[in-house]
Design an enzyme around this catalytic site. Sequence first.
Site, PDB file in Angstrom:
ATOM      1  CB  CYS A 119       1.759  -6.611   4.543  1.00  0.00           C
ATOM      2  SG  CYS A 119       0.715  -6.870   5.677  1.00  0.00           S
ATOM      3  CG  HIS A 248      -0.582  -8.243   1.413  1.00  0.00           C
ATOM      4  ND1 HIS A 248      -0.248  -9.692   2.793  1.00  0.00           N
ATOM      5  CD2 HIS A 248      -1.203  -7.713   2.974  1.00  0.00           C
ATOM      6  CE1 HIS A 248      -0.915  -8.921   3.631  1.00  0.00           C
ATOM      7  NE2 HIS A 248      -1.548  -8.161   3.728  1.00  0.00           N
ATOM      8  CG  ASN A 278      -2.932 -10.358   6.031  1.00  0.00           C
ATOM      9  OD1 ASN A 278      -1.192 -10.714   5.991  1.00  0.00           O
ATOM     10  ND2 ASN A 278      -3.769  -9.531   6.195  1.00  0.00           N
TER      11      ASN A 278
END
Length: 322
Positions: A119, A248, A278
């Site tokens: 990520c 993130h 996500n």
Amino acid sequence: MNVSPTVPATRLLGLGHHQPARVVTNHELAQRLDSSDEWIRTRVGIVSRSIAEPDESVVDLAVAAAGKALAHSGRQPAEIDLVVVATTTAESSMPNTAGRVAHRLGVRAPGAFDVNAGCAGFGYALALASDAVRGGSSRYALVVGAEKMSAWVDWTDRSTCILFGDGAGAAVVGPVTGTGRPAGIGPVVWGSVGELADRIRIPDRHSYLTQDGNRVFWWATNELFGVIEQACQRAGVRTDELLGFVPHQANLRIIEAIARRLDFPRATVATDVVHAGNTGGASVPLALSRMVHAGTVPSGAPILLLGFGAGLCYAAQVVAAP
């Protein structure tokens, strides 16, 4: 931002983002899981996420976002000489994703490679592209974060499937031209925690993603503040000067926990996770692009980017909005 006078500075010239058309709500997931909309919202703060169709690939998502970034930048495909794609969910390892994205966009014979840093991948890719432009290896670079997380999630496991979505974000990087223009991409602060790397993992090509959510939450909300401080210091920006913060988009609880501990009095905090989920390595560029295109921050505004996740890799840098 502070930049050596002997080294060319770089900036973001344009941004673009893309999400699949199909939206999956918590109510839809709750019909096949032992869960509910309230349970999901309470634990991760997500309401809905976009999910790619079976025939939509990571390349498709990347091309859509990259095309918008090129249009926003005013640069033509023929001017791009480097393409870097950050992804952990590529359908194949050969050929790479970047080369196929470049071909689909009409970018001829660029340097092209993929980055796998979980990520934090977009931060890694952006730093590499910026350094390539600064060092003279590239004139204009296209950087993309793209993920099809849905292909690697067990949709019967409520601990993971409620979290993830699909999408892509992209940026065009070029040199600062003209006098008096500030640098737009600050130095990256990056690293990894190898001893905890297996806390988020896809063990092999036949497995689903697994994670130790509690351990990752503790790490993200306790160990990244020094990284954030270093990124601001290296960019020569005070935290009270930041107008945007794009972490993130892991889940809303992590974002809010980090934001509460930071003294960013003027910064708008991106919370795309609520309706995007996500999206892994796509989450930072997707949220950044949405923030800029929505007019939430003005051109030139300093924005802190913070990527962290799989492999327990992390990357932070300050950028100026194009």
